[in-house]
Design a protein around this motif. Structure first.
Motif, PDB file in Angstrom:
ATOM      1  N   ASN A   1      -7.968  51.986  20.604  1.00  0.00           N
ATOM      2  CA  ASN A   1      -9.256  51.569  21.144  1.00  0.00           C
ATOM      3  C   ASN A   1      -9.116  50.529  22.246  1.00  0.00           C
ATOM      4  O   ASN A   1      -9.895  50.526  23.199  1.00  0.00           O
ATOM      5  CB  ASN A   1     -10.168  51.032  20.038  1.00  0.00           C
TER       6      ASN A   1
ATOM      7  N   GLU B   1      -8.251  52.457  25.326  1.00  0.00           N
ATOM      8  CA  GLU B   1      -9.404  53.263  25.722  1.00  0.00           C
ATOM      9  C   GLU B   1     -10.470  52.392  26.384  1.00  0.00           C
ATOM     10  O   GLU B   1     -11.064  52.781  27.386  1.00  0.00           O
ATOM     11  CB  GLU B   1     -10.001  53.978  24.509  1.00  0.00           C
ATOM     12  N   ARG B   2     -10.711  51.217  25.831  1.00  0.00           N
ATOM     13  CA  ARG B   2     -11.713  50.314  26.399  1.00  0.00           C
ATOM     14  C   ARG B   2     -11.276  49.832  27.780  1.00  0.00           C
ATOM     15  O   ARG B   2     -12.086  49.710  28.694  1.00  0.00           O
ATOM     16  CB  ARG B   2     -11.937  49.126  25.456  1.00  0.00           C
ATOM     17  N   ASP B   3      -9.978  49.569  27.941  1.00  0.00           N
ATOM     18  CA  ASP B   3      -9.482  49.079  29.220  1.00  0.00           C
ATOM     19  C   ASP B   3      -9.570  50.121  30.329  1.00  0.00           C
ATOM     20  O   ASP B   3      -9.796  49.770  31.485  1.00  0.00           O
ATOM     21  CB  ASP B   3      -8.036  48.601  29.085  1.00  0.00           C
TER      22      ASP B   3
ATOM     23  N   ARG C   1     -11.762  52.638  30.456  1.00  0.00           N
ATOM     24  CA  ARG C   1     -13.108  53.210  30.598  1.00  0.00           C
ATOM     25  C   ARG C   1     -13.706  52.991  31.986  1.00  0.00           C
ATOM     26  O   ARG C   1     -14.255  53.933  32.576  1.00  0.00           O
ATOM     27  CB  ARG C   1     -14.046  52.669  29.522  1.00  0.00           C
ATOM     28  N   PRO C   2     -13.643  51.775  32.566  1.00  0.00           N
ATOM     29  CA  PRO C   2     -14.242  51.607  33.898  1.00  0.00           C
ATOM     30  C   PRO C   2     -13.624  52.536  34.937  1.00  0.00           C
ATOM     31  O   PRO C   2     -14.289  52.975  35.862  1.00  0.00           O
ATOM     32  CB  PRO C   2     -13.954  50.150  34.250  1.00  0.00           C
TER      33      PRO C   2
ATOM     34  N   THR D   1     -12.138  55.542  34.303  1.00  0.00           N
ATOM     35  CA  THR D   1     -12.453  56.949  34.053  1.00  0.00           C
ATOM     36  C   THR D   1     -13.900  57.257  34.432  1.00  0.00           C
ATOM     37  O   THR D   1     -14.184  58.354  34.883  1.00  0.00           O
ATOM     38  CB  THR D   1     -12.194  57.340  32.585  1.00  0.00           C
ATOM     39  N   THR D   2     -14.786  56.278  34.280  1.00  0.00           N
ATOM     40  CA  THR D   2     -16.176  56.525  34.674  1.00  0.00           C
ATOM     41  C   THR D   2     -16.337  56.520  36.189  1.00  0.00           C
ATOM     42  O   THR D   2     -17.268  57.127  36.710  1.00  0.00           O
ATOM     43  CB  THR D   2     -17.133  55.492  34.045  1.00  0.00           C
TER      44      THR D   2
END
Length: 129
Positions: free
Chosen positions: A46, A49-51, A53-54, A56-57
């Motif tokens: 996680n 994944e959180r790191d 996310r910006p 990948t979006t």
């Protein structure tokens, strides 16, 4: 759990949702065992994944980089900033230091000491009184 999975695999249709889930779990068994055998292994990813996310979006926006070199430069900067975050290094201070020191070094100099995890101050260092 492995014994149960093996028993259930013989009793369900392989193409059913349950069959696919059992098949997937059995195929991942080596990795599941590694988690249980090594207490240092995290249960999930996680944090990573959180790191990411910006990034990948924003992927669609980056499809249109003007050049390959520009896209590569952006990827390097993103990677350095995430490494700063992971090492608790303040990104602005880090970039200021790196961009000040880089021009003073030879083009072929070793710059590994400027990577964020080498710039980070060691924690929990005991200083003798």
């Amino acid at each position: 759990f492995k014994i149960w999975l093996d028993e259930q695999a013989a009793q369900v249709l392989p193409e059913s949702l349950t069959g696919k889930a059992i098949s997937y779990t059995r195929n991942q068994w080596e990795y599941l065992r590694r988690y249980v055998e090594d207490g240092h292994a995290p249960i999930d990813n996680n944090v990573l994944e959180r790191d990411i996310r910006p990034f990948t979006t924003g992927r669609k926006a980056w499809l249109f980089s003007d050049t390959v070199a520009g896209a590569k430069a952006s990827a390097i900067i993103y990677s350095l900033m995430l490494t700063c975050r992971a090492c608790n290094v303040e990104p602005y201070t880090y970039l200021l230091r790196v961009l000040t020191e880089l021009p003073q070094r030879a083009a072929d100099a070793d710059i590994s000491d400027l990577l964020p995890f080498n710039v980070a101050k060691p924690r929990d260092v005991l200083v003798p009184a």
